[in-house]
Design an enzyme around this catalytic site. Structure first.
Site, PDB file in Angstrom:
ATOM      1  N   GLU A  58       4.540  -8.341  15.533  1.00  0.00           N
ATOM      2  CA  GLU A  58       3.953  -8.929  16.738  1.00  0.00           C
ATOM      3  C   GLU A  58       4.486 -10.336  16.984  1.00  0.00           C
ATOM      4  OE1 GLU A  58      -0.337  -8.868  16.751  1.00  0.00           O
ATOM      5  OE2 GLU A  58      -0.305  -7.065  15.515  1.00  0.00           O
ATOM      6  N   ARG A  85       0.818  -1.218   0.000  1.00  0.00           N
ATOM      7  CA  ARG A  85       0.000   0.000   0.000  1.00  0.00           C
ATOM      8  C   ARG A  85       0.846   1.261   0.000  1.00  0.00           C
ATOM      9  NH1 ARG A  85      -2.764  -2.911   4.157  1.00  0.00           N
ATOM     10  NH2 ARG A  85      -1.815  -1.416   5.556  1.00  0.00           N
TER      11      ARG A  85
END
Length: 178
Positions: A97, A60
Site C-alpha cells: 500500500e 506465517r
C-alpha cells in the site's frame, strides 16, 4: 470439516488499522487437532497439482508451507526478506500500500524445471504470492499452482495470479462474511 477449521479463525475488527477486518489464525495454530485437520484438508486439495517443492514466505507462510511440505513429503523453499539468506539468491519485488518490498530465495533451491507449489496462510491482494511465482520462474522453475488456507475473495488477489491454478480452503467473499 471446513466449518470446524473456520471456527478457529478469529476476526479482529480495525486491526492493524481502522476499516480492516483481520483474519487471525493464531486460534487455529493453538489447537493441535484443528491445525492437523487444516493441514490434512489443504494437502488433499493440492494433491492433484503434482509438484516437487513448496515455496512459502515468512513468517506465517512458513507455518503452513512447512507443514504442507512435510505432509506431502516435498522439499521446502524459503522466500525471505532481502539479505536474510547466506547463499546466492534471486529476488522479486512486489507492491505494498505504501511502497514496495522484496522476497529472496536461494537460487540452488529451485533447479530448472522443478515444479513448485506456492503456499501461504492468506491470499489478499496477491502481491506476495505473485512475487513467489516470479522467484520460481526467474530461477527456471515451473509454478504448479498456489494454495492458501484463507482467501479474501473480495480483494480479488487471485486475478494477479492468473493463469496459475489457485486453491483455498476458506474464502471470505465479502468483508463481513462470517
Amino acid at each position: 470439516m471446513i466449518r470446524e477449521i473456520k471456527r478457529h479463525i478469529r476476526t479482529v475488527e480495525d486491526f492493524p488499522k481502522p476499516g480492516i477486518s483481520f483474519k487471525d489464525i493464531t486460534p487455529l495454530l493453538d489447537d493441535g487437532p484443528a491445525l492437523h485437520q487444516a493441514i490434512d484438508a489443504l494437502s488433499s486439495v493440492v494433491e492433484h497439482l503434482h509438484y516437487d517443492r513448496v515455496v512459502c514466505a515468512e513468517a506465517r507462510g512458513f507455518v503452513f508451507g512447512t507443514a504442507l511440505a512435510y505432509s506431502m513429503k516435498k522439499g521446502l523453499i524459503l522466500a525471505r526478506k532481502p539479505n536474510k539468506l547466506p547463499g546466492r539468491t534471486i529476488s522479486a519485488e512486489y507492491d505494498l500500500e505504501y511502497g514496495t518490498d522484496a522476497l529472496e530465495a536461494h537460487l540452488d533451491s529451485i533447479p530448472p524445471g522443478t515444479r513448485v507449489l506456492v503456499a501461504d496462510d492468506l491470499l489478499a491482494t496477491g502481491g506476495t504470492a505473485r512475487a513467489m511465482c516470479q522467484l520460481v520462474e526467474n530461477a527456471g522453475g515451473v509454478v504448479a499452482g498456489a494454495a492458501f488456507m484463507i482467501e479474501l475473495g473480495y480483494l480479488e488477489g487471485r486475478k494477479l495470479l492468473e493463469p496459475y491454478e489457485v486453491v483455498s480452503l476458506i474464502n471470505y467473499k465479502t468483508p463481513d462474511s462470517p
